[in-house]
Design a protein around this motif. Structure first.
Motif, PDB file in Angstrom:
ATOM      1  N   UNK A  83      32.553  38.565  66.151  1.00  0.00           N
ATOM      2  CA  UNK A  83      32.603  38.833  64.818  1.00  0.00           C
ATOM      3  C   UNK A  83      34.125  38.901  64.515  1.00  0.00           C
ATOM      4  N   UNK A  84      35.012  38.345  65.133  1.00  0.00           N
ATOM      5  CA  UNK A  84      36.519  38.739  64.911  1.00  0.00           C
ATOM      6  C   UNK A  84      37.132  37.332  64.670  1.00  0.00           C
ATOM      7  N   UNK A  85      38.061  37.028  63.836  1.00  0.00           N
ATOM      8  CA  UNK A  85      38.672  35.690  63.872  1.00  0.00           C
ATOM      9  C   UNK A  85      40.392  35.797  63.758  1.00  0.00           C
ATOM     10  N   UNK A  86      40.975  34.649  64.115  1.00  0.00           N
ATOM     11  CA  UNK A  86      42.249  34.538  64.224  1.00  0.00           C
ATOM     12  C   UNK A  86      42.685  33.335  63.408  1.00  0.00           C
ATOM     13  N   UNK A 137      52.960  32.356  60.272  1.00  0.00           N
ATOM     14  CA  UNK A 137      52.357  33.606  60.201  1.00  0.00           C
ATOM     15  C   UNK A 137      51.014  33.483  60.919  1.00  0.00           C
ATOM     16  N   UNK A 138      50.477  34.709  61.819  1.00  0.00           N
ATOM     17  CA  UNK A 138      49.030  34.733  62.268  1.00  0.00           C
ATOM     18  C   UNK A 138      48.288  36.089  61.883  1.00  0.00           C
ATOM     19  N   UNK A 139      47.081  35.833  61.853  1.00  0.00           N
ATOM     20  CA  UNK A 139      46.361  37.267  61.273  1.00  0.00           C
ATOM     21  C   UNK A 139      44.918  37.363  62.147  1.00  0.00           C
ATOM     22  N   UNK A 140      44.707  38.488  62.578  1.00  0.00           N
ATOM     23  CA  UNK A 140      43.362  38.645  63.353  1.00  0.00           C
ATOM     24  C   UNK A 140      42.758  39.808  62.620  1.00  0.00           C
ATOM     25  N   UNK A 141      41.317  39.696  62.315  1.00  0.00           N
ATOM     26  CA  UNK A 141      40.729  40.384  61.367  1.00  0.00           C
ATOM     27  C   UNK A 141      39.131  40.243  61.787  1.00  0.00           C
ATOM     28  N   UNK A 142      38.347  40.754  60.959  1.00  0.00           N
ATOM     29  CA  UNK A 142      36.638  40.771  60.845  1.00  0.00           C
ATOM     30  C   UNK A 142      36.482  39.440  60.353  1.00  0.00           C
ATOM     31  N   UNK A 143      35.610  38.638  60.997  1.00  0.00           N
ATOM     32  CA  UNK A 143      34.920  37.438  60.175  1.00  0.00           C
ATOM     33  C   UNK A 143      34.703  37.858  59.051  1.00  0.00           C
ATOM     34  N   UNK A 144      33.850  38.805  58.611  1.00  0.00           N
ATOM     35  CA  UNK A 144      33.262  39.068  57.579  1.00  0.00           C
ATOM     36  C   UNK A 144      34.126  38.952  56.182  1.00  0.00           C
ATOM     37  N   UNK A 145      35.423  39.277  56.632  1.00  0.00           N
ATOM     38  CA  UNK A 145      36.472  39.134  55.450  1.00  0.00           C
ATOM     39  C   UNK A 145      37.128  37.891  55.440  1.00  0.00           C
ATOM     40  N   UNK A 146      36.633  36.951  56.133  1.00  0.00           N
ATOM     41  CA  UNK A 146      37.411  35.659  56.079  1.00  0.00           C
ATOM     42  C   UNK A 146      37.544  34.949  54.878  1.00  0.00           C
ATOM     43  N   UNK A 147      36.389  34.764  54.006  1.00  0.00           N
ATOM     44  CA  UNK A 147      36.447  34.291  52.735  1.00  0.00           C
ATOM     45  C   UNK A 147      37.560  35.033  51.742  1.00  0.00           C
ATOM     46  N   UNK A 148      37.469  36.198  52.071  1.00  0.00           N
ATOM     47  CA  UNK A 148      38.542  37.075  51.025  1.00  0.00           C
ATOM     48  C   UNK A 148      40.124  36.670  51.647  1.00  0.00           C
ATOM     49  N   UNK A 149      40.214  36.364  52.742  1.00  0.00           N
ATOM     50  CA  UNK A 149      41.354  35.826  53.139  1.00  0.00           C
ATOM     51  C   UNK A 149      41.618  34.425  52.538  1.00  0.00           C
ATOM     52  N   UNK A 150      40.819  33.723  52.676  1.00  0.00           N
ATOM     53  CA  UNK A 150      41.025  32.336  51.925  1.00  0.00           C
ATOM     54  C   UNK A 150      41.506  32.311  50.456  1.00  0.00           C
ATOM     55  N   UNK A 151      40.936  33.394  49.750  1.00  0.00           N
ATOM     56  CA  UNK A 151      40.991  33.526  48.286  1.00  0.00           C
ATOM     57  C   UNK A 151      42.231  34.242  47.995  1.00  0.00           C
ATOM     58  N   UNK A 152      42.695  35.297  48.825  1.00  0.00           N
ATOM     59  CA  UNK A 152      43.570  36.063  48.438  1.00  0.00           C
ATOM     60  C   UNK A 152      44.795  35.863  49.020  1.00  0.00           C
ATOM     61  N   UNK A 153      44.944  35.330  50.315  1.00  0.00           N
ATOM     62  CA  UNK A 153      46.261  35.222  51.321  1.00  0.00           C
ATOM     63  C   UNK A 153      46.474  33.953  51.674  1.00  0.00           C
ATOM     64  N   UNK A 154      45.901  32.624  51.388  1.00  0.00           N
ATOM     65  CA  UNK A 154      46.138  31.477  51.502  1.00  0.00           C
ATOM     66  C   UNK A 154      47.214  30.959  50.518  1.00  0.00           C
TER      67      UNK A 154
END
Length: 248
Positions: free
Chosen positions: A51-54, A83-100
């Motif tokens: 349940x974690x992503x990179x 740049x890299x990021x590691x965090x919980x997979x449940x937050x992956x959609x938020x990463x796409x919307x806010x940080x890409x």
């Protein structure tokens, strides 16, 4: 190149050929500079649980979905400018919307995300028999790869843009870093500049927030009026006016 390899083997270097399955061909010149490797590559290794992503920039993501072991080693082989990021997979959609396009570059700018294509997933089942080195690679054409090290089995989700080749192969560089990366964003100039821009935007939004008026009458009743309201004020001898600037 002749005389380097044994027998009749020859190596043909063909720089400049464009292949639609390579992610680098979809990038602008400025974005391609971030993929450029100008010196020896160094491994960047994570130890991740289910349940974690990179993320590798805003170009590729690896999800650890299910595993027969508590954790696996994931080593990133790509340009040190990414740049890299590691965090919980449940937050992956938020990463796409806010940080890409911001902290996770390339792409440069939020508008470029949609231009690169649809974000799609490929499932990969892996198995390994050694903790000391990586056993296989999961590579995205034109970008780099994740090297996986584990003693057991795991199911991984690999995300990138539609049409980009994702290849599973034996580990090209089996070694990993002796120092593990930590959760969150890696320290980089890109992340630092994106954070500064975001903080500046938040400050500007606070400054633009309308000012409210609080009117206190002699009978101690309080009336609060927002900046969009209109009111006819009686003479100053009737009301005491206390103007308060409220900000959030």
């Amino acid at each position: 190149m002749e005389g380097v390899f044994p027998g009749n083997a020859k190596l043909f270097d063909t720089p400049g050929l464009l292949h639609p399955h390579q992610i680098s061909t979809r990038l602008t010149r400025e974005e391609q500079k971030l993929l450029h490797v100008g010196k020896e590559l160094k491994p960047r290794t994570y130890r991740i649980k289910a349940a974690h992503s990179v993320h590798i920039g805003g170009l590729m993501r690896l999800d650890m979905e299910v595993s027969s072991v508590d954790s696996i080693y994931v080593t990133v082989w790509a340009s040190p400018l990414l740049p890299l990021h590691m965090g919980k997979t449940e937050n992956a959609c938020k990463m796409l919307e806010e940080h890409f396009g911001r902290q996770l570059q390339p792409p440069l700018g939020e508008g470029r995300v949609e231009e690169l294509g649809k974000w799609v997933k490929k499932e990969v089942s892996v198995s390994g028999s050694c903790w000391d080195s990586s056993c296989l690679d999961i590579a995205a054409a034109g970008l780099g790869w994740f090297a996986i090290g584990l003693k057991g089995e795991a199911r991984l989700g690999v995300w990138t843009y539609d049409g980009i080749d994702v290849v599973v192969r034996n580990a090209l560089l089996p070694q990993r870093s002796h120092n593990f990366e930590v959760a969150g964003f890696t320290v980089s100039e890109i992340v630092s500049k994106a954070d500064q821009a975001r903080n500046k935007q938040h400050k500007n939004e606070k400054k633009r927030k309308p000012t409210d008026l609080t009117i206190v009458s002699p009978t101690s009743s309080v009336l609060t009026i927002d900046a969009d309201s209109k009111i006819a004020f009686p003479p100053a001898s009737v009301l005491n006016v206390d103007v308060a600037a409220n900000s959030i």
